[in-house]
Design a protein around this motif. Structure first.
Motif, PDB file in Angstrom:
ATOM      1  N   CYS A 183       0.052   3.433   3.595  1.00 36.03           N
ATOM      2  CA  CYS A 183       0.490   2.967   4.929  1.00 36.03           C
ATOM      3  C   CYS A 183       1.783   2.150   4.857  1.00 36.03           C
ATOM      4  CB  CYS A 183      -0.621   2.170   5.614  1.00 36.03           C
ATOM      5  SG  CYS A 183      -1.018   0.601   4.821  1.00 36.03           S
TER       6      CYS A 183
ATOM      7  N   CYS B   8      -6.955   2.265   3.473  1.00 35.61           N
ATOM      8  CA  CYS B   8      -6.421   3.573   3.076  1.00 35.61           C
ATOM      9  C   CYS B   8      -7.235   4.194   1.947  1.00 35.61           C
ATOM     10  CB  CYS B   8      -4.964   3.457   2.653  1.00 35.61           C
ATOM     11  SG  CYS B   8      -3.847   3.162   4.050  1.00 35.61           S
TER      12      CYS B   8
ATOM     13  N   CYS C   3      -4.252  -0.151   0.064  1.00 31.13           N
ATOM     14  CA  CYS C   3      -5.070  -1.157   0.742  1.00 31.13           C
ATOM     15  C   CYS C   3      -6.489  -0.601   0.843  1.00 31.13           C
ATOM     16  CB  CYS C   3      -4.485  -1.506   2.113  1.00 31.13           C
ATOM     17  SG  CYS C   3      -4.667  -0.228   3.366  1.00 31.13           S
TER      18      CYS C   3
ATOM     19  N   CYS D 138       0.858  -1.179   0.000  1.00 32.12           N
ATOM     20  CA  CYS D 138       0.000   0.000   0.000  1.00 32.12           C
ATOM     21  C   CYS D 138       0.900   1.237   0.000  1.00 32.12           C
ATOM     22  CB  CYS D 138      -0.911  -0.008   1.221  1.00 32.12           C
ATOM     23  SG  CYS D 138      -1.810   1.554   1.422  1.00 32.12           S
TER      24      CYS D 138
ATOM     25  N   PHE E 299       0.197  -6.483   1.343  1.00 31.86           N
ATOM     26  CA  PHE E 299      -1.037  -7.266   1.461  1.00 31.86           C
ATOM     27  C   PHE E 299      -1.130  -8.254   0.305  1.00 31.86           C
ATOM     28  CE2 PHE E 299      -2.009  -3.210   3.496  1.00 31.86           C
ATOM     29  CZ  PHE E 299      -2.708  -3.586   4.628  1.00 31.86           C
TER      30      PHE E 299
HETATM   31 ZN   LIG Z   1      -2.839   1.196   3.456  1.00 33.57          ZN
END
Ligand SMILES: [Zn+2]
Length: 171
Positions: free
Chosen positions: A86, A121, A118, A83, A90
């Motif tokens: 952040c 976010c 993600c 991501c 993932f």
């Molecule tokens: Zn994120």
């Protein structure tokens, strides 16, 4: 012999990745020189070779410009399933694509404006600019990956060969 070898044009431009068998053939034929070598050696009936890690063609070959296809899969691969807000990794199913500058503000659907985000976010950022959402991307700039970075990321592990970096990041 499963080692991968970076192939440079006579101009030092990166043009491909091949396997060690093919690279050694090119050295033996005298059409390329070894710029860097692995520690390992291979032995044939008559000689021992250090396995090349980077080879360079003696004669310049014209290579047409190649681009990486813009797609969700390739964006995730460029961003290494991380991501871009952040910074966490993932599995693909938990990732979305985010327009850094929203399309409603004139943001384009392109390599330099679409990043991996993600779900959390993406929901948090919603339809806002990074400034409005106070969410900065972890990198300053996004672009289409170099075709060879990409070949490497998709064909081989994500870890780069150290000795390739000076050539890959030269330009
Ligand atoms: Zn994120």
């Amino acid at each position: 012999m499963d080692a991968s070898v970076l192939v440079l044009n006579a101009s030092y431009e990166v043009i491909n990745i091949c396997d060690a068998r093919r690279a050694i053939k090119m050295l033996v034929k005298g059409i390329a020189s070894a710029e860097r070598e692995y520690e390992r050696e291979i032995h044939s009936a008559h000689a021992a070779f250090k396995i090349p890690s980077v080879i360079r063609l003696f004669r310049y070959v014209h290579i047409p410009h190649r681009t990486v296809k813009f797609s969700r899969k390739n964006i995730l691969l460029r961003d290494r399933y991380t991501c871009q807000y952040c910074g966490k990794q993932f599995p693909p199913a938990y990732l979305t694509l985010d327009h850094v500058e929203p399309t409603s503000r004139g943001g384009t659907t392109s390599w330099d404006n679409v990043v991996t985000a993600c779900k959390k976010c993406n929901t948090q950022k919603a339809n806002r600019t990074p400034m409005e959402a106070r969410m900065q991307t972890i990198r300053k700039e996004y672009k289409a990956p170099h075709i060879v970075h990409f070949l490497h990321m998709s064909k081989y592990s994500a870890a780069y060969h150290k000795e390739w970096q000076e050539f890959l990041f030269a330009r």
